[in-house]
Design an enzyme around this catalytic site. Structure first.
Site, PDB file in Angstrom:
ATOM      1  N   LEU A 143       0.878  -1.174   0.000  1.00  0.00           N
ATOM      2  CA  LEU A 143       0.000   0.000   0.000  1.00  0.00           C
ATOM      3  C   LEU A 143       0.910   1.217   0.000  1.00  0.00           C
ATOM      4  CD1 LEU A 143      -2.768  -0.736   2.702  1.00  0.00           C
ATOM      5  CD2 LEU A 143      -3.001  -0.890   0.233  1.00  0.00           C
ATOM      6  N   ASP A 144       0.533   2.245  -0.740  1.00  0.00           N
ATOM      7  CA  ASP A 144       1.310   3.489  -0.699  1.00  0.00           C
ATOM      8  C   ASP A 144       1.407   3.979   0.740  1.00  0.00           C
ATOM      9  OD1 ASP A 144       1.381   3.409  -3.441  1.00  0.00           O
ATOM     10  OD2 ASP A 144      -0.219   4.871  -3.722  1.00  0.00           O
ATOM     11  N   ARG A 145       2.496   4.701   1.023  1.00  0.00           N
ATOM     12  CA  ARG A 145       2.707   5.212   2.381  1.00  0.00           C
ATOM     13  C   ARG A 145       1.473   5.954   2.913  1.00  0.00           C
ATOM     14  NH1 ARG A 145       6.883   8.137   5.655  1.00  0.00           N
ATOM     15  NH2 ARG A 145       8.508   7.673   4.160  1.00  0.00           N
ATOM     16  N   ARG A 244      -5.203   6.316  -8.072  1.00  0.00           N
ATOM     17  CA  ARG A 244      -4.846   7.733  -8.108  1.00  0.00           C
ATOM     18  C   ARG A 244      -4.782   8.242  -9.545  1.00  0.00           C
ATOM     19  NH1 ARG A 244       0.318   7.617  -4.187  1.00  0.00           N
ATOM     20  NH2 ARG A 244       0.395   9.825  -4.769  1.00  0.00           N
TER      21      ARG A 244
END
Length: 308
Positions: A143-145, A244
């Site tokens: 997962l992205d930060r 995104r």
């Protein structure tokens, strides 16, 4: 395939518990309760970190016990699990660990991360090693930060490979909630494109078919206001930054996502949360499903302001 040692569900064979019925210091309590152990033996047991009060290890002779406390004496040193920062464990067995990650915590170290930066991976490695120093964990997906939510790690390389090789078939549901800018007019929709990465590490959709990795995102509107929309987003493919990029493409970038066109920081974080992960367990073959709540922050833009 390497099998992890099964964690005992109880430690009756390794430890003994004593209820506290009257106020007393720990050392005299132990001398009174451990049959056949002299003062020096009890002191040694304490010094070796084999005593806990209500599950917390202590070496203090004069620890003040109160009625209702439970003192546990273990035959081995009590290994306290290191505290977790920015994550909580939702499920763990000998094959996998499923966690809920907070926004702001790196999943695994990145090239740009500082060497000793706290990551979910590093913390979980320390967690499994309290049981056996040879234990390890393996990354399955990321997962992205700045994205929060459900994430899974494997506890052996064989399970990691099995999950990664059959990911499309194994994962039954990957549902996110996204807080995006503007009012999304279409109640539901699908975005399909070919994703590529630019030299500046930004993902974008190629105008040419079959140029890049195919990415498919389904969305449906949960709530809207004049300025924001809350979407449920289902991934058919799991590409880097997929949601995104696709949200920017339909003209509704994810809140707080400056990299992909957002103009607002309405909630002080990225408006993306991995809400549901459901998959076929790699060993039992059963469907397991992990669901989390929609973060309260994501609902704030839709709450009516309080009248003075």
């Amino acid at each position: 395939m390497h099998k992890g040692r099964k964690r005992p569900t109880h430690q009756a064979d390794k430890s003994k518990s004593y209820p506290v019925t009257e106020p007393m210091e720990l050392l005299p309590f132990l001398i009174k309760n451990i049959s056949g152990a002299g003062r020096n033996v009890v002191k040694s047991i304490l010094a070796h970190g084999q005593v806990s009060v209500d599950g917390k290890a202590t070496t203090a002779y004069n620890y003040s016990l109160q009625p209702g406390h439970t003192v546990t004496v273990s035959k081995e040193r009590i290994q306290e699990k290191p505290p977790m920062e920015g994550l909580s464990i939702m499920f763990e067995d000998e094959h996998i660990i499923v966690i809920k990650k907070d926004a702001g915590l790196l999943s695994v170290s990145s090239d740009s991360a500082k060497e000793n930066e706290l990551t979910a991976y590093r913390q979980l490695m320390a967690h499994v090693r309290t049981e056996n120093p040879k234990n390890r964990i393996f990354v399955v997906h990321r997962l992205d930060r700045d994205t929060s939510g459900v994430m899974m790690f494997a506890k052996s390389e064989a399970i990691q490979q099995q999950l990664q090789n059959s990911w499309q078939d194994t994962v039954q549901e990957r549902i996110y909630v996204a807080l995006v800018e503007g009012t999304v007019k279409k109640e539901k929709g699908t975005v399909s494109s070919w994703l590529k990465e630019s030299k500046t590490l930004k993902m974008y959709s190629s105008p040419y078919p079959n140029d890049g990795l195919h990415a498919v995102t389904h969305y449906k509107v949960l709530r809207t206001s004049k300025s924001f929309s809350l979407l449920e987003v289902q991934l058919e493919t799991g590409r880097k930054n997929q949601i995104r990029v696709h949200m920017e493409e339909i003209g509704h970038p994810v809140v707080g996502d400056k990299k992909y066109g957002a103009r607002t920081k309405a909630i002080g974080r990225l408006g993306l949360h991995a809400r549901v992960l459901a998959f076929i367990h790699p060993v039992s073959g059963k469907l397991v499903r992990f669901e989390t709540d929609i973060p309260k922050l994501f609902l704030k833009p839709f709450q009516a302001p309080v009248q003075p």
